[in-house]
Design an enzyme around this catalytic site. Structure first.
Site, PDB file in Angstrom:
ATOM      1  N   ASP A 124      24.570  -1.068  51.116  1.00  0.00           N
ATOM      2  CA  ASP A 124      24.015  -2.145  49.962  1.00  0.00           C
ATOM      3  C   ASP A 124      24.632  -2.166  48.980  1.00  0.00           C
ATOM      4  OD1 ASP A 124      23.155  -4.578  48.653  1.00  0.00           O
ATOM      5  OD2 ASP A 124      20.557  -3.955  48.478  1.00  0.00           O
ATOM      6  N   HIS A 161      33.425  -4.605  47.023  1.00  0.00           N
ATOM      7  CA  HIS A 161      33.890  -5.144  47.965  1.00  0.00           C
ATOM      8  C   HIS A 161      34.152  -4.318  48.892  1.00  0.00           C
ATOM      9  CE1 HIS A 161      29.684  -7.675  48.319  1.00  0.00           C
ATOM     10  NE2 HIS A 161      29.940  -8.351  48.027  1.00  0.00           N
ATOM     11  N   LEU A 194      33.249   8.537  69.167  1.00  0.00           N
ATOM     12  CA  LEU A 194      32.380   7.088  68.181  1.00  0.00           C
ATOM     13  C   LEU A 194      32.466   6.006  68.119  1.00  0.00           C
ATOM     14  CD1 LEU A 194      30.148   7.118  65.593  1.00  0.00           C
ATOM     15  CD2 LEU A 194      32.329   6.557  64.386  1.00  0.00           C
TER      16      LEU A 194
HETATM   17  C1  IPE Z   1      21.706  -6.499  53.367  1.00  0.00           C
HETATM   18  O1  IPE Z   1      21.947  -6.396  52.114  1.00  0.00           O
HETATM   19  C2  IPE Z   1      22.933  -7.178  54.095  1.00  0.00           C
HETATM   20  C3  IPE Z   1      23.973  -6.363  54.321  1.00  0.00           C
HETATM   21  C4  IPE Z   1      23.833  -4.948  53.867  1.00  0.00           C
HETATM   22  C5  IPE Z   1      25.144  -6.597  55.047  1.00  0.00           C
HETATM   23  P1  IPE Z   1      22.030  -7.685  51.177  1.00  0.00           P
HETATM   24  O2  IPE Z   1      22.255  -7.299  49.266  1.00  0.00           O
HETATM   25  O3  IPE Z   1      22.073  -8.679  51.789  1.00  0.00           O
HETATM   26  O4  IPE Z   1      20.220  -7.925  51.081  1.00  0.00           O
HETATM   27  P2  IPE Z   1      18.844  -8.335  50.025  1.00  0.00           P
HETATM   28  O5  IPE Z   1      19.400  -9.559  49.972  1.00  0.00           O
HETATM   29  O6  IPE Z   1      18.376  -7.034  49.057  1.00  0.00           O
HETATM   30  O7  IPE Z   1      17.067  -8.172  51.282  1.00  0.00           O
HETATM   31  C1  IPE Z   2      26.538  -5.429  49.936  1.00  0.00           C
HETATM   32  O1  IPE Z   2      26.659  -5.553  49.109  1.00  0.00           O
HETATM   33  C2  IPE Z   2      27.245  -5.709  51.046  1.00  0.00           C
HETATM   34  C3  IPE Z   2      26.968  -7.079  51.390  1.00  0.00           C
HETATM   35  C4  IPE Z   2      25.695  -7.160  51.313  1.00  0.00           C
HETATM   36  C5  IPE Z   2      27.894  -7.804  52.428  1.00  0.00           C
HETATM   37  P1  IPE Z   2      25.784  -6.461  48.348  1.00  0.00           P
HETATM   38  O2  IPE Z   2      27.010  -7.412  47.454  1.00  0.00           O
HETATM   39  O3  IPE Z   2      24.863  -6.565  48.247  1.00  0.00           O
HETATM   40  O4  IPE Z   2      25.331  -5.473  46.201  1.00  0.00           O
HETATM   41  P2  IPE Z   2      24.614  -5.675  45.844  1.00  0.00           P
HETATM   42  O5  IPE Z   2      22.969  -5.606  45.986  1.00  0.00           O
HETATM   43  O6  IPE Z   2      24.614  -7.481  45.095  1.00  0.00           O
HETATM   44  O7  IPE Z   2      24.650  -4.859  44.784  1.00  0.00           O
HETATM   45 MG    MG Z   3      22.658  -6.112  48.302  1.00  0.00          MG
END
Ligand code: IPE
Ligand code: IPE
Ligand code: MG
Length: 250
Positions: free
Chosen positions: A30, A47, A141
């Site tokens: 995240d 991303h 892995l």
């Molecule tokens: C969790 O992250 C999902 C992934 C890393 C794929 P999110 O950014 O979607 O989670 P929330 O919305 O903060 O719970």
């Molecule tokens: C995690 O990073 C990736 C996915 C959920 C796919 P985010 O896109 O949720 O990044 P933040 O949490 O908004 O910084």
């Molecule tokens: Mg996020």
């Protein structure tokens, strides 16, 4: 072409450290969006940078002799994001595999996918299914990509299938065990994660592996995923190695 990108396993800093190295590590990757926004860049750039971290952490997991690495890549809730961002995230597996599949193969990595693959765009599904088929005989892995994954959806689908088998007398209600139930999950046949890492500062599961994480050790860090390094990963593994898992015993 054999790209010696990943270092030799035997040189890994955590090699031969005994049984306490986690066999299965799951990661909620995240913080991509916040990382990019902090630098005045588009969330898409975050991303893309996140993929570079994936490469580094897969390499670290290979070096540490981790057996299974499960990466939360796209959740069933992530469809709520703007279409442009969803498209970007869902194009990452293809970009990653196009560039790194030969390296993964030469390092004996076996790729698997967990999640509802049917509702993914064709280009994502095709790239992942090709990689799964191409690496199915590998014995290094196991890299699980959790794609369009949501734990409640997984549990509900599993229960529906199980009820069907109970109805058809393929299972006995009286003898039904946890092990029997877990065979209906995407993770059938896999060990539960020993260690869960979540980057990005949030302390929640966001619908990830609710059944499988029942006795997993958790490690949270504020570091945003694109900044997460091999050093951080080793720190989490080292922290895990200091813990005592009791499973309710003494
Ligand atoms: C969790 O992250 C999902 C992934 C890393 C794929 P999110 O950014 O979607 O989670 P929330 O919305 O903060 O719970
Ligand atoms: C995690 O990073 C990736 C996915 C959920 C796919 P985010 O896109 O949720 O990044 P933040 O949490 O908004 O910084
Ligand atoms: Mg996020």
């Amino acid at each position: 072409m054999n790209i010696p990108f990943f270092s030799n396993k035997t040189s890994g800093p955590l090699m031969d450290q005994g049984e306490s190295t986690p066999e299965h590590i799951a990661i909620i990757m995240d913080g991509n969006g916040r990382w990019a926004e902090k630098l005045g860049m588009s969330r898409a750039a975050g991303h893309k940078e996140g993929v570079s971290t994936v490469v580094k952490i897969v390499k670290a997991a290979v070096d540490c002799n981790v057996k299974v690495l499960t990466l939360y890549t796209f959740s069933t809730e992530n469809w709520k994001r703007p279409k442009k961002e969803v498209d970007t995230i869902l194009s990452m597996p293809k970009e990653f595999l196009q560039e790194y599949l030969p390296t993964l193969i030469s390092n004996h990595v076996r790729i698997q996918a967990i999640g509802d693959m049917e509702n993914l765009p064709f280009y994502t599904r095709e790239a992942v299914q090709y990689a799964v088929a191409r690496t199915s005989e590998n014995n290094g892995l196991q890299l699980n990509l959790a794609l369009n994954y949501g734990s409640r959806h997984e549990l509900l689908t599993a229960m529906k299938e199980m009820f069907k088998d109970l109805n058809d007398d393929k299972l006995s209600l009286r003898q039904l065990s946890e092990k029997d139930f877990s065979k209906y999950l995407y993770t059938a046949g896999m060990t539960d994660p020993d260690l869960l890492i979540r980057t990005g500062g949030e302390k929640r599961l966001s619908n990830f592996l609710l059944w499988q994480l029942a006795y997993t050790e958790f490690w949270f860090t504020d570091v945003l995923w694109p900044d997460f390094s091999e050093g951080e990963f080793l720190h989490a593994v080292e922290d895990y190695r200091q813990r005592k898992r009791r499973y309710g015993g003494l």
